[in-house]
Design a protein around this motif. Structure first.
Motif, PDB file in Angstrom:
ATOM      1  N   PRO A 172       0.912  -1.177  -0.057  1.00 31.34           N
ATOM      2  CA  PRO A 172       0.111   0.080   0.061  1.00 31.34           C
ATOM      3  C   PRO A 172       0.897   1.272   0.069  1.00 31.34           C
ATOM      4  N   GLN A 173       0.457   2.388  -0.620  1.00 29.67           N
ATOM      5  CA  GLN A 173       0.802   3.450  -0.490  1.00 29.67           C
ATOM      6  C   GLN A 173       0.619   4.287   0.601  1.00 29.67           C
ATOM      7  N   ILE A 174       1.532   4.429   1.832  1.00 31.83           N
ATOM      8  CA  ILE A 174       1.410   4.813   3.013  1.00 31.83           C
ATOM      9  C   ILE A 174       1.120   6.200   2.943  1.00 31.83           C
ATOM     10  N   LEU A 175       1.778   6.905   2.257  1.00 37.53           N
ATOM     11  CA  LEU A 175       1.830   8.552   2.097  1.00 37.53           C
ATOM     12  C   LEU A 175       0.386   8.802   1.266  1.00 37.53           C
ATOM     13  N   SER A 176      -0.402   7.964   0.887  1.00 41.89           N
ATOM     14  CA  SER A 176      -1.431   8.471   0.001  1.00 41.89           C
ATOM     15  C   SER A 176      -2.483   9.415   0.699  1.00 41.89           C
ATOM     16  N   SER A 177      -3.376   9.690   0.385  1.00 44.37           N
ATOM     17  CA  SER A 177      -4.486  10.558   1.167  1.00 44.37           C
ATOM     18  C   SER A 177      -5.200  10.089   1.985  1.00 44.37           C
TER      19      SER A 177
END
Length: 321
Positions: A172-177
């Motif tokens: 997962p993209q941890i820094l996504s919104s």
């Protein structure tokens, strides 16, 4: 007829010395308190008073705002407070910090309590090493910790994403919104568990061992001793750590501010203190920033005082008994 001789210098001297000692002793506490009160006044009371003063002022621009005297400071009353409370950015930041606190505080205190109970258990080995290892992240400054975790969150430089790619997993993209709030909460969790664990563990070490032995003689297991003896006794420490954690949550600033250059999902008003920073140092609106700061301070005081009033009977029943 007997005459009384007037007091001589010899008899008057001890009385005068005793009177002088009493007079000196009366002012001695104020002499000891003077340095602390001076520092408190200069570096806390006066800045707070000046912030309140600025929050009631505003800038009036005449004409095009050019030249000397074009901008003047005027009385604004509570207009800055009204604008701050009705600002959508401020309301959104309060909601975000509320969600952040709901994620962080229960998890952090739960882990701190579990670690403290494990370290206080009889069969736990390497207690000194474990205690230092759990506490050590708290000694890392928040900015440094945010930078370390920020690079671990970036897919191009993080070793975790490299391992996931080798395995074939979609990380997962941890820094996504959607997940950035978890990324910030993880940094606070990593750094805050150790401090709260030390507070709770210190309270556990102050419990007389006779209580444990009595519970074990009654047939209680280690889990029952922890849940029915240790946890109720350290409830005041849990209340204290919850209060500190709640105040720290309302003042979150370093973590999102440090992560902001690494992603575009963190706005300049992600937290209330970030909005204060933007208004004061980016928009040069020191009056609005002062009003928002006063609102944050009042909210912190009201929540802290209300929480203590709510739990004071439980928190101080042991001291009053």
């Amino acid at each position: 007829m007997t005459t009384v001789a007037p007091p001589t210098d010899v008899t008057r001297a001890p009385r005068t010395a005793a009177r002088n000692r009493r007079r000196t002793g009366r002012f001695a506490p104020y002499v000891y308190l003077a340095p602390a009160m001076t520092l408190f006044t200069l570096f806390l009371a006066l800045p707070i008073a000046y912030a309140v003063y600025l929050s009631l002022r505003a800038t009036k621009v005449s004409g095009l705002g050019l030249g000397a005297g074009a901008k003047t400071e005027v009385w604004a009353g509570f207009d800055n407070y009204a604008r701050a409370l009705s600002d959508p950015d401020f309301i959104a930041s309060v909601v975000r910090v509320g969600l952040y606190g709901l994620l962080l505080v229960p998890t952090m205190l739960g882990l701190a309590l579990v670690f403290a109970l494990l370290l206080d258990a009889r069969r736990t080995g390497a207690k000194s090493f474990s205690r230092v290892s759990i506490f050590l992240p708290y000694a890392v400054p928040a900015v440094i910790a945010s930078l370390l975790w920020g690079f671990l969150y970036l897919p191009r430089v993080s070793p975790f994403y490299y391992v996931f790619d080798l395995i074939g997993w979609d990380a997962p993209q941890i820094l996504s919104s959607q997940l950035v709030i978890f990324a910030i909460a993880n940094i606070g969790l990593w750094g805050g568990v150790g401090f709260n664990m030390i507070v709770i563990y210190t309270a556990l070490k102050a419990i007389p061992s006779e209580l444990y032995e009595a519970a074990r003689l009654d047939g209680a297991s280690e889990l029952q001793v922890a849940w029915r003896v240790k946890v109720p006794i350290v409830t005041p420490s849990l209340i204290l750590t919850f209060l500190f954690s709640m105040i720290a949550t309302l003042q979150v600033f370093a973590e999102p501010m440090t992560l902001r250059p690494l992603t575009n999902t963190i706005s300049t008003t992600w937290s209330p203190l970030m909005k204060v920073y933007r208004d004061a140092f980016v928009r040069d609106d020191i009056y609005s920033a002062a009003a928002t700061s006063v609102i944050i301070a009042l909210a912190t005081f009201v929540l802290s005082f209300g929480f203590l009033r709510l739990v004071q009977r439980r928190a101080f029943s042991q001291e009053n008994s």
